[in-house]
Write a protein that holds these residues in place. Structure first.
Motif, PDB file in Angstrom:
ATOM      1  N   TYR A  54      -6.100  -8.265   0.624  1.00 15.14           N
ATOM      2  CA  TYR A  54      -4.985  -7.323   0.662  1.00 15.14           C
ATOM      3  C   TYR A  54      -5.144  -6.383   1.846  1.00 15.14           C
ATOM      4  O   TYR A  54      -6.229  -6.225   2.403  1.00 15.14           O
ATOM      5  CB  TYR A  54      -4.881  -6.536  -0.651  1.00 15.14           C
ATOM      6  CG  TYR A  54      -6.168  -5.903  -1.124  1.00 15.14           C
ATOM      7  CD1 TYR A  54      -6.561  -4.660  -0.685  1.00 15.14           C
ATOM      8  CD2 TYR A  54      -6.986  -6.568  -2.037  1.00 15.14           C
ATOM      9  CE1 TYR A  54      -7.740  -4.081  -1.126  1.00 15.14           C
ATOM     10  CE2 TYR A  54      -8.165  -6.003  -2.483  1.00 15.14           C
ATOM     11  CZ  TYR A  54      -8.542  -4.759  -2.025  1.00 15.14           C
ATOM     12  OH  TYR A  54      -9.712  -4.207  -2.458  1.00 15.14           O
ATOM     13  N   ALA A 112      -4.324  -2.975   2.091  1.00 17.98           N
ATOM     14  CA  ALA A 112      -4.665  -1.551   1.990  1.00 17.98           C
ATOM     15  C   ALA A 112      -4.931  -1.166   0.535  1.00 17.98           C
ATOM     16  O   ALA A 112      -4.482  -1.840  -0.389  1.00 17.98           O
ATOM     17  CB  ALA A 112      -3.512  -0.694   2.537  1.00 17.98           C
ATOM     18  N   MET A 113      -5.623  -0.076   0.378  1.00 14.63           N
ATOM     19  CA  MET A 113      -5.868   0.469  -0.970  1.00 14.63           C
ATOM     20  C   MET A 113      -4.566   1.041  -1.537  1.00 14.63           C
ATOM     21  O   MET A 113      -3.583   1.181  -0.816  1.00 14.63           O
ATOM     22  CB  MET A 113      -6.915   1.582  -0.903  1.00 14.63           C
ATOM     23  CG  MET A 113      -8.280   1.090  -0.490  1.00 14.63           C
ATOM     24  SD  MET A 113      -9.505   2.417  -0.502  1.00 14.63           S
ATOM     25  CE  MET A 113      -9.144   3.235   1.047  1.00 14.63           C
ATOM     26  N   ARG A 114      -4.562   1.440  -2.802  1.00 18.11           N
ATOM     27  CA  ARG A 114      -3.359   2.058  -3.406  1.00 18.11           C
ATOM     28  C   ARG A 114      -3.710   3.411  -4.016  1.00 18.11           C
ATOM     29  O   ARG A 114      -3.606   3.612  -5.229  1.00 18.11           O
ATOM     30  CB  ARG A 114      -2.760   1.110  -4.451  1.00 18.11           C
ATOM     31  CG  ARG A 114      -2.149  -0.137  -3.818  1.00 18.11           C
ATOM     32  CD  ARG A 114      -0.783  -0.492  -4.350  1.00 18.11           C
ATOM     33  NE  ARG A 114      -0.744  -0.717  -5.776  1.00 18.11           N
ATOM     34  CZ  ARG A 114      -0.967  -1.899  -6.362  1.00 18.11           C
ATOM     35  NH1 ARG A 114      -1.246  -2.966  -5.653  1.00 18.11           N
ATOM     36  NH2 ARG A 114      -0.882  -2.000  -7.663  1.00 18.11           N
ATOM     37  N   LEU A 115      -4.119   4.313  -3.156  1.00 21.75           N
ATOM     38  CA  LEU A 115      -4.571   5.618  -3.643  1.00 21.75           C
ATOM     39  C   LEU A 115      -3.416   6.452  -4.185  1.00 21.75           C
ATOM     40  O   LEU A 115      -3.613   7.278  -5.089  1.00 21.75           O
ATOM     41  CB  LEU A 115      -5.283   6.358  -2.509  1.00 21.75           C
ATOM     42  CG  LEU A 115      -6.592   5.667  -2.098  1.00 21.75           C
ATOM     43  CD1 LEU A 115      -7.090   6.187  -0.752  1.00 21.75           C
ATOM     44  CD2 LEU A 115      -7.659   5.871  -3.170  1.00 21.75           C
ATOM     45  N   PHE A 149      -2.843   5.512  -7.731  1.00 19.18           N
ATOM     46  CA  PHE A 149      -3.964   6.038  -8.513  1.00 19.18           C
ATOM     47  C   PHE A 149      -3.669   7.487  -8.899  1.00 19.18           C
ATOM     48  O   PHE A 149      -3.797   7.903 -10.051  1.00 19.18           O
ATOM     49  CB  PHE A 149      -5.213   5.934  -7.619  1.00 19.18           C
ATOM     50  CG  PHE A 149      -6.501   6.418  -8.217  1.00 19.18           C
ATOM     51  CD1 PHE A 149      -6.917   5.994  -9.471  1.00 19.18           C
ATOM     52  CD2 PHE A 149      -7.325   7.278  -7.499  1.00 19.18           C
ATOM     53  CE1 PHE A 149      -8.129   6.427 -10.002  1.00 19.18           C
ATOM     54  CE2 PHE A 149      -8.529   7.715  -8.021  1.00 19.18           C
ATOM     55  CZ  PHE A 149      -8.925   7.293  -9.278  1.00 19.18           C
ATOM     56  N   THR A 203       1.568  -3.342  -1.984  1.00 20.34           N
ATOM     57  CA  THR A 203       0.493  -4.141  -1.377  1.00 20.34           C
ATOM     58  C   THR A 203       1.064  -5.326  -0.612  1.00 20.34           C
ATOM     59  O   THR A 203       0.538  -5.722   0.431  1.00 20.34           O
ATOM     60  CB  THR A 203      -0.512  -4.601  -2.451  1.00 20.34           C
ATOM     61  OG1 THR A 203      -1.035  -3.452  -3.114  1.00 20.34           O
ATOM     62  CG2 THR A 203      -1.671  -5.370  -1.821  1.00 20.34           C
ATOM     63  N   ARG A 243     -15.410  -6.999   1.605  1.00 21.57           N
ATOM     64  CA  ARG A 243     -15.401  -6.909   0.130  1.00 21.57           C
ATOM     65  C   ARG A 243     -16.413  -7.873  -0.482  1.00 21.57           C
ATOM     66  O   ARG A 243     -17.071  -7.540  -1.468  1.00 21.57           O
ATOM     67  CB  ARG A 243     -13.998  -7.225  -0.407  1.00 21.57           C
ATOM     68  CG  ARG A 243     -13.065  -6.052  -0.210  1.00 21.57           C
ATOM     69  CD  ARG A 243     -11.617  -6.356  -0.504  1.00 21.57           C
ATOM     70  NE  ARG A 243     -10.837  -5.470   0.334  1.00 21.57           N
ATOM     71  CZ  ARG A 243      -9.762  -5.808   1.048  1.00 21.57           C
ATOM     72  NH1 ARG A 243      -9.272  -7.032   0.968  1.00 21.57           N
ATOM     73  NH2 ARG A 243      -9.169  -4.928   1.800  1.00 21.57           N
ATOM     74  N   HIS A 278     -10.718  -7.620  -9.686  1.00 24.51           N
ATOM     75  CA  HIS A 278     -10.697  -6.785  -8.476  1.00 24.51           C
ATOM     76  C   HIS A 278      -9.354  -6.882  -7.733  1.00 24.51           C
ATOM     77  O   HIS A 278      -8.930  -7.968  -7.343  1.00 24.51           O
ATOM     78  CB  HIS A 278     -11.822  -7.182  -7.521  1.00 24.51           C
ATOM     79  CG  HIS A 278     -11.729  -6.453  -6.218  1.00 24.51           C
ATOM     80  ND1 HIS A 278     -12.196  -5.171  -6.062  1.00 24.51           N
ATOM     81  CD2 HIS A 278     -11.154  -6.787  -5.034  1.00 24.51           C
ATOM     82  CE1 HIS A 278     -11.932  -4.765  -4.829  1.00 24.51           C
ATOM     83  NE2 HIS A 278     -11.299  -5.724  -4.187  1.00 24.51           N
ATOM     84  N   ASN A 279      -8.699  -5.752  -7.518  1.00 28.05           N
ATOM     85  CA  ASN A 279      -7.433  -5.669  -6.770  1.00 28.05           C
ATOM     86  C   ASN A 279      -7.196  -4.196  -6.443  1.00 28.05           C
ATOM     87  O   ASN A 279      -7.832  -3.323  -7.038  1.00 28.05           O
ATOM     88  CB  ASN A 279      -6.277  -6.256  -7.612  1.00 28.05           C
ATOM     89  CG  ASN A 279      -5.867  -5.359  -8.762  1.00 28.05           C
ATOM     90  OD1 ASN A 279      -5.167  -4.374  -8.572  1.00 28.05           O
ATOM     91  ND2 ASN A 279      -6.315  -5.667  -9.971  1.00 28.05           N
ATOM     92  N   PRO A 280      -6.322  -3.906  -5.498  1.00 23.44           N
ATOM     93  CA  PRO A 280      -6.200  -2.506  -5.071  1.00 23.44           C
ATOM     94  C   PRO A 280      -5.434  -1.619  -6.047  1.00 23.44           C
ATOM     95  O   PRO A 280      -5.464  -0.392  -5.913  1.00 23.44           O
ATOM     96  CB  PRO A 280      -5.429  -2.612  -3.750  1.00 23.44           C
ATOM     97  CG  PRO A 280      -4.641  -3.872  -3.876  1.00 23.44           C
ATOM     98  CD  PRO A 280      -5.491  -4.811  -4.679  1.00 23.44           C
ATOM     99  N   PRO A 282     -10.049  -1.597  -8.813  1.00 21.21           N
ATOM    100  CA  PRO A 282     -10.757  -1.850  -7.553  1.00 21.21           C
ATOM    101  C   PRO A 282     -12.245  -2.192  -7.714  1.00 21.21           C
ATOM    102  O   PRO A 282     -12.955  -2.282  -6.724  1.00 21.21           O
ATOM    103  CB  PRO A 282     -10.593  -0.529  -6.787  1.00 21.21           C
ATOM    104  CG  PRO A 282      -9.606   0.278  -7.571  1.00 21.21           C
ATOM    105  CD  PRO A 282      -9.688  -0.191  -8.977  1.00 21.21           C
TER     106      PRO A 282
END
Ligand code: NIG
Ligand code: FE
Length: 425
Positions: free
Chosen positions: A89, A91-94, A97, A119, A138, A326-328, A332
């Motif tokens: 992926y 980018a993260m998904r902050l 969150f 994503t 990762r 595991h995924n953003p 995570p």
């Protein structure tokens, strides 16, 4: 006598799932073989001998090329197998969150065009080479937690070209952690599209392209209220099966849509999540031999109150695997030891059942129960030495992982012990 071996790991507290191949279910889910003073010999990328040290030292030949390591009572296990991940992926998904912390739910964020869709936008921007580089970083983190094989899904491309790019990145990453690729083109309905038309296009265009490239072993679909229905899932998975792919489903995670029964009816290898699966569906899975892949990190990360009905699954005779997911977005995490902790404390598995769930049953859930997931002669030489002595510590140390050495296909790839020189030990 086995001719000179490449590695002789001795002085090990050797712990491995019982039985020869395949998953363990029901009253056998927690069956282990333990040798308090054990040893393992690796040669040509495989385990060639394993068992009590004394007998093994007599049966195995050593030579100038043999690296002998005394583990001094450390725990030695099979490499862990993570049977459900979304590791490619952009980018993260902050923001998600933080939004969830403020009260939004996972389903609300997805329905509003965020979540997986966010994503997808970020992943489509990236090229294969960038995706592979991100994946390699990762994979290092998975390896640091003792994982040697992951199932790796696409699903952040959705259209044919972007899905192929993700699957290519999974194949192209240069890393010792082995990947079993799954095509998840039906991970979300692209905004503004009719889901039935999307399924038609996935069957008519994406599936043949994926199969022609030979870069996926399984097909998967997010079968969920507000995403794809069981009818749409059945249509896609039947087509995938006809093309020779194995089947997996994201099923009964948020709403019970009968996903467990569908997985059994289609002969899927696994149904995953199953948070709210019903007893009839579980009985059908047991009868069909479909594995349950439980993802307790996701339940924790999404703040779900009720755990998945893991005990009912084990009582029904469904073989249970535990993975990170595991995924953003929804989880995570990369650590299977942490998932073992959650399996014991939230799902009420015993430490032995949780261990089998991340080794032999994880291996079975990626279709490799005859090759990995146990320390047995003939299996791929994927083993982990831990700075632990009692195997229950794997699940005990909540979030701290103590890997001392990792070997993948007979090569020392991580930790001081696995880089021992010939005369060390
Ligand atoms: O398994 N449920 C759907 N897919 C993933 C989440 C993917 C994401 O949120 O990016 C899951 O939890
Ligand atoms: Fe998932």
């Amino acid at each position: 006598m086995v001719a000179a071996v490449d590695w002789l790991l001795r002085g090990a507290r050797l712990v491995t799932p019982a039985g020869e191949v395949g998953p363990l279910a029901g009253s056998r889910q927690g069956d282990l073989v333990i040798h308090d003073r054990g040893a393992v010999a690796l040669a040509g990328g495989r385990i060639v001998a394993a068992g009590p040290e004394e007998a093994l030292l007599q049966a195995v030949g050593t030579g100038p090329g043999t690296r002998e390591v005394d583990l001094e009572g450390r725990l030695l296990t099979p490499g862990l197998v993570d049977a459900h991940t979304h590791p490619v992926y952009g980018a993260m998904r902050l923001d998600d969150f933080e939004r969830r912390a403020r009260g939004a739910t996972y389903a609300e964020i997805l329905a509003a065009g965020g979540g997986i869709h966010e994503t997808v936008r970020r992943t489509r921007e990236a090229m294969v080479a960038e995706l592979a580089t991100g994946l390699e970083a990762r994979l290092d983190r998975f390896l640091a937690c003792g994982t040697t094989t992951i199932e790796a899904k696409s699903g952040y491309g959705l259209d044919t070209a972007a899905e192929l790019a993700q699957l290519k990145a999974i194949a192209a990453a240069r890393h010792p952690v082995a990947r079993v690729p799954t095509w998840l083109g039906a991970h979300a309905v692209p905004p503004g599209r009719d889901p039935d038309e999307v399924i038609d296009q996935l069957i008519g265009e994406s599936l043949p392209a994926v199969v022609a490239q030979g870069i996926a072993r399984f097909a998967d679909i997010f079968c969920e209220h507000g995403v794809y229905t069981t009818g749409q899932a059945e249509r896609l998975l039947l087509a995938a099966r006809a093309h020779g792919l194995g089947l997996k489903l994201h099923a009964d995670e948020l709403v019970d849509t009968g996903g467990a029964a569908l997985a059994a009816r289609l002969g899927a290898l696994s149904a995953d999540h199953l948070h709210v699966a019903n007893p009839k569906g579980l009985a059908a899975m047991a009868a069909a031999g479909t594995l349950a892949v439980l993802l307790p990190g996701t339940s924790m990360f999404l703040g779900m109150r009720e755990p998945a009905p893991a005990r009912a699954m084990i009582e029904a005779g469904v073989p249970v695997a535990v993975a990170t997911d595991h995924n953003p977005g929804s989880c995570p995490a990369v650590s299977l030891p942490l998932m073992m902790t959650l399996a014991v404390t939230q799902l009420r598995l015993t430490p032995a059942e949780a261990f089998v769930a991340t080794t032999a049953n994880g291996a079975a859930a990626v279709g490799m129960g005859d090759r990995i997931g146990r320390i047995r002669p003939g299996m791929r030489a994927d083993v982990v030495a831990w700075d632990l002595h009692d195997w229950r510590e794997l699940a005990y140390h909540v979030g701290s992982v103590r890997v001392a050495g990792v070997w993948v296909a007979g090569r020392g790839v991580r930790g001081a012990l696995a880089h021992a020189s010939q005369d060390a030990g």
